[in-house]
Design a protein around this motif. Sequence first.
Motif, PDB file in Angstrom:
ATOM      1  N   ILE A   1     -18.539  14.999   8.155  1.00  0.00           N
ATOM      2  CA  ILE A   1     -18.756  16.381   7.713  1.00  0.00           C
ATOM      3  C   ILE A   1     -17.579  16.926   6.912  1.00  0.00           C
ATOM      4  O   ILE A   1     -17.636  18.046   6.412  1.00  0.00           O
ATOM      5  N   LEU A   2     -16.502  16.135   6.768  1.00  0.00           N
ATOM      6  CA  LEU A   2     -15.274  16.653   6.167  1.00  0.00           C
ATOM      7  C   LEU A   2     -15.255  16.508   4.651  1.00  0.00           C
ATOM      8  O   LEU A   2     -15.741  15.523   4.094  1.00  0.00           O
ATOM      9  N   ASP A   3     -14.631  17.496   4.012  1.00  0.00           N
ATOM     10  CA  ASP A   3     -14.313  17.395   2.586  1.00  0.00           C
ATOM     11  C   ASP A   3     -12.918  16.815   2.385  1.00  0.00           C
ATOM     12  O   ASP A   3     -12.605  16.295   1.308  1.00  0.00           O
ATOM     13  N   ALA A   4     -12.070  16.918   3.408  1.00  0.00           N
ATOM     14  CA  ALA A   4     -10.716  16.365   3.347  1.00  0.00           C
ATOM     15  C   ALA A   4     -10.164  16.280   4.757  1.00  0.00           C
ATOM     16  O   ALA A   4     -10.635  16.963   5.675  1.00  0.00           O
ATOM     17  N   LEU A   5      -9.158  15.432   4.926  1.00  0.00           N
ATOM     18  CA  LEU A   5      -8.397  15.357   6.174  1.00  0.00           C
ATOM     19  C   LEU A   5      -6.969  15.777   5.867  1.00  0.00           C
ATOM     20  O   LEU A   5      -6.392  15.342   4.865  1.00  0.00           O
ATOM     21  N   VAL A   6      -6.389  16.620   6.727  1.00  0.00           N
ATOM     22  CA  VAL A   6      -4.996  17.009   6.559  1.00  0.00           C
ATOM     23  C   VAL A   6      -4.186  16.490   7.738  1.00  0.00           C
ATOM     24  O   VAL A   6      -4.652  16.505   8.878  1.00  0.00           O
ATOM     25  N   GLN A   7      -2.999  15.983   7.443  1.00  0.00           N
ATOM     26  CA  GLN A   7      -2.074  15.536   8.482  1.00  0.00           C
ATOM     27  C   GLN A   7      -0.755  16.246   8.252  1.00  0.00           C
ATOM     28  O   GLN A   7      -0.200  16.181   7.153  1.00  0.00           O
ATOM     29  N   THR A   8      -0.257  16.943   9.284  1.00  0.00           N
ATOM     30  CA  THR A   8       0.938  17.782   9.142  1.00  0.00           C
ATOM     31  C   THR A   8       2.103  17.278   9.992  1.00  0.00           C
ATOM     32  O   THR A   8       3.034  18.020  10.283  1.00  0.00           O
TER      33      THR A   8
ATOM     34  N   ALA B   1      -1.377  14.679   3.239  1.00  0.00           N
ATOM     35  CA  ALA B   1      -0.525  14.385   4.392  1.00  0.00           C
ATOM     36  C   ALA B   1       0.951  14.551   4.077  1.00  0.00           C
ATOM     37  O   ALA B   1       1.374  14.533   2.916  1.00  0.00           O
ATOM     38  N   THR B   2       1.730  14.685   5.158  1.00  0.00           N
ATOM     39  CA  THR B   2       3.187  14.680   5.045  1.00  0.00           C
ATOM     40  C   THR B   2       3.699  13.245   5.080  1.00  0.00           C
ATOM     41  O   THR B   2       3.078  12.366   5.677  1.00  0.00           O
ATOM     42  N   ALA B   3       4.858  13.036   4.483  1.00  0.00           N
ATOM     43  CA  ALA B   3       5.441  11.692   4.390  1.00  0.00           C
ATOM     44  C   ALA B   3       6.188  11.353   5.675  1.00  0.00           C
ATOM     45  O   ALA B   3       7.392  11.081   5.670  1.00  0.00           O
ATOM     46  N   ALA B   4       5.474  11.357   6.790  1.00  0.00           N
ATOM     47  CA  ALA B   4       6.071  11.088   8.098  1.00  0.00           C
ATOM     48  C   ALA B   4       5.872   9.622   8.469  1.00  0.00           C
ATOM     49  O   ALA B   4       4.751   9.118   8.438  1.00  0.00           O
ATOM     50  N   GLY B   5       6.972   8.942   8.813  1.00  0.00           N
ATOM     51  CA  GLY B   5       6.879   7.563   9.278  1.00  0.00           C
ATOM     52  C   GLY B   5       6.170   6.659   8.295  1.00  0.00           C
ATOM     53  O   GLY B   5       6.474   6.618   7.097  1.00  0.00           O
ATOM     54  N   GLY B   6       5.163   5.928   8.815  1.00  0.00           N
ATOM     55  CA  GLY B   6       4.444   4.973   7.984  1.00  0.00           C
ATOM     56  C   GLY B   6       3.380   5.587   7.097  1.00  0.00           C
ATOM     57  O   GLY B   6       2.719   4.864   6.339  1.00  0.00           O
ATOM     58  N   THR B   7       3.212   6.907   7.146  1.00  0.00           N
ATOM     59  CA  THR B   7       2.178   7.550   6.333  1.00  0.00           C
ATOM     60  C   THR B   7       2.355   7.244   4.848  1.00  0.00           C
ATOM     61  O   THR B   7       1.386   6.966   4.129  1.00  0.00           O
ATOM     62  N   SER B   8       3.611   7.265   4.385  1.00  0.00           N
ATOM     63  CA  SER B   8       3.857   7.037   2.957  1.00  0.00           C
ATOM     64  C   SER B   8       3.578   5.599   2.537  1.00  0.00           C
ATOM     65  O   SER B   8       3.543   5.295   1.341  1.00  0.00           O
ATOM     66  N   GLU B   9       3.370   4.704   3.505  1.00  0.00           N
ATOM     67  CA  GLU B   9       3.029   3.319   3.177  1.00  0.00           C
ATOM     68  C   GLU B   9       1.550   3.163   2.842  1.00  0.00           C
ATOM     69  O   GLU B   9       1.145   2.149   2.262  1.00  0.00           O
ATOM     70  N   ILE B  10       0.741   4.158   3.216  1.00  0.00           N
ATOM     71  CA  ILE B  10      -0.692   4.079   2.917  1.00  0.00           C
ATOM     72  C   ILE B  10      -1.169   5.227   2.025  1.00  0.00           C
ATOM     73  O   ILE B  10      -2.121   5.062   1.265  1.00  0.00           O
ATOM     74  N   VAL B  11      -0.510   6.387   2.118  1.00  0.00           N
ATOM     75  CA  VAL B  11      -0.859   7.502   1.239  1.00  0.00           C
ATOM     76  C   VAL B  11       0.121   7.502   0.074  1.00  0.00           C
ATOM     77  O   VAL B  11       1.289   7.867   0.232  1.00  0.00           O
ATOM     78  N   ARG B  12      -0.346   7.067  -1.072  1.00  0.00           N
ATOM     79  CA  ARG B  12       0.483   7.052  -2.281  1.00  0.00           C
ATOM     80  C   ARG B  12       0.044   8.232  -3.142  1.00  0.00           C
ATOM     81  O   ARG B  12      -1.135   8.354  -3.481  1.00  0.00           O
TER      82      ARG B  12
ATOM     83  N   THR C   1      -3.789   7.147  -3.615  1.00  0.00           N
ATOM     84  CA  THR C   1      -4.704   6.999  -2.473  1.00  0.00           C
ATOM     85  C   THR C   1      -4.749   8.268  -1.626  1.00  0.00           C
ATOM     86  O   THR C   1      -5.269   8.255  -0.514  1.00  0.00           O
ATOM     87  N   GLY C   2      -4.192   9.352  -2.144  1.00  0.00           N
ATOM     88  CA  GLY C   2      -4.188  10.617  -1.423  1.00  0.00           C
ATOM     89  C   GLY C   2      -3.156  11.550  -2.022  1.00  0.00           C
ATOM     90  O   GLY C   2      -2.656  11.320  -3.130  1.00  0.00           O
ATOM     91  N   TRP C   3      -2.850  12.606  -1.284  1.00  0.00           N
ATOM     92  CA  TRP C   3      -1.850  13.591  -1.724  1.00  0.00           C
ATOM     93  C   TRP C   3      -0.745  13.608  -0.672  1.00  0.00           C
ATOM     94  O   TRP C   3      -1.008  13.837   0.509  1.00  0.00           O
ATOM     95  N   LEU C   4       0.513  13.377  -1.094  1.00  0.00           N
ATOM     96  CA  LEU C   4       1.629  13.245  -0.165  1.00  0.00           C
ATOM     97  C   LEU C   4       2.660  14.334  -0.431  1.00  0.00           C
ATOM     98  O   LEU C   4       3.018  14.593  -1.585  1.00  0.00           O
ATOM     99  N   THR C   5       3.138  14.970   0.646  1.00  0.00           N
ATOM    100  CA  THR C   5       4.163  16.005   0.529  1.00  0.00           C
ATOM    101  C   THR C   5       5.281  15.726   1.525  1.00  0.00           C
ATOM    102  O   THR C   5       5.164  14.863   2.398  1.00  0.00           O
ATOM    103  N   GLU C   6       6.353  16.485   1.399  1.00  0.00           N
ATOM    104  CA  GLU C   6       7.445  16.378   2.357  1.00  0.00           C
ATOM    105  C   GLU C   6       7.037  17.010   3.693  1.00  0.00           C
ATOM    106  O   GLU C   6       6.145  17.867   3.754  1.00  0.00           O
ATOM    107  N   ILE C   7       7.702  16.594   4.752  1.00  0.00           N
ATOM    108  CA  ILE C   7       7.435  17.144   6.083  1.00  0.00           C
ATOM    109  C   ILE C   7       7.712  18.647   6.085  1.00  0.00           C
ATOM    110  O   ILE C   7       8.736  19.102   5.571  1.00  0.00           O
ATOM    111  N   GLY C   8       6.781  19.410   6.653  1.00  0.00           N
ATOM    112  CA  GLY C   8       6.947  20.853   6.756  1.00  0.00           C
ATOM    113  C   GLY C   8       6.643  21.625   5.489  1.00  0.00           C
ATOM    114  O   GLY C   8       6.831  22.849   5.447  1.00  0.00           O
TER     115      GLY C   8
END
Length: 382
Positions: A276-283, A305-316, A320-327
Amino acid sequence: MTRRVLHLLGSLGAGGEERQTLTLVKGLRGSRWEPIVCGMRGGALAEEFAEHARTIVLEKRHKIDLAVLARIRAIIDEFRPAVLHCHLSTANTWGRIAALVKPDKRPAVVVSEGGIETWKTAVHLAIDRLLLGVTDAVVGNAQAIARYLIDNDRIPARIVRVIPNGIDLARVQAKLHATEEERISRRKELGLTSDHFVVGHVGRSCAVKGLDTLAAVVEEMVRLNPDFRLVRAGQPPLPDEVEPAEAFRRDVEARGVADYVIWHPYTPDISSVLMILDALVQTSLSEGLPNAILEAMAMGVPVVATAAGGTSEIVRHRQTGWLTEIGDTRGLSEGLAHVRNDPGESRLWASRARAMVENDFSLSRMVENFCTLYDRVAGLRS
């Protein structure tokens, strides 16, 4: 010849590491390694674990419960596993101490670290180093975790391994090809229409998930688009998660956006949420390799998503997505607005991400990687 691996977990709740262990246990059935599961506490996944492996729940009652330590040792003696695989900090400590009780009769020991544990004090780190003598391998699910273990926790590089999470595509993609009518019907169950811009946040309610950032993102998105809705999904809060969960509720109420948040009841059927989602957000403030993101990608859901831990290894970023700094509340809101306003580009991200997950993060690949590791450490131990 089939050998046994005993999986020890702090609880059998529905957290990311627990769900990933359940996926591994399912994959090990019929392989050269027979899984046995021991939870120091029960939880939402206990029955499902029991469907796929012999499962024992110890009902640990206190932070320091020596009776549980004795029971872990008794289980090792009874089932005589060739490998003891401990998952996350609590089980990693208790399992290795239990193995140390009879060092001449211990199995090979593998410990999994599911994230970057910045909360560990000097005492925790000292205990971890003392237990290295009964540790044959330390596994991280992302390169970022491996680097942190070596550089910060001073774990010898020779015993650190990276085995990425694997996704049970048949389960996650169960509703990948749902019709628009099915999607609309599922939304109606939650009071949503096809006009709403629906963003999901899937995960536990602990502070490390950046729930204060999430509340700020909800406020900003409602200001930008009154049709915005957040679906918050995850397991019921564990005892140490009750306060962060309540703090998030208070935060969205104080910001005047509580009516824009939908609290989804816990379900093991993640595809029924993702469809049912149009997007997933990870904070998140800290992560390993997030299951929620991999699962959303497998379902073709754009990820911000935020670039936390291994997130930046899959969200480019914008690949492959939208990546931001933590917070970065503004960056997260901009990413979600971009998904809303440029569906063509976000579908392109989602298509690339889905292909990546299907090619690189399959269940079969993860299972074979762990079987190979078990073969190696059991061989060295014998």
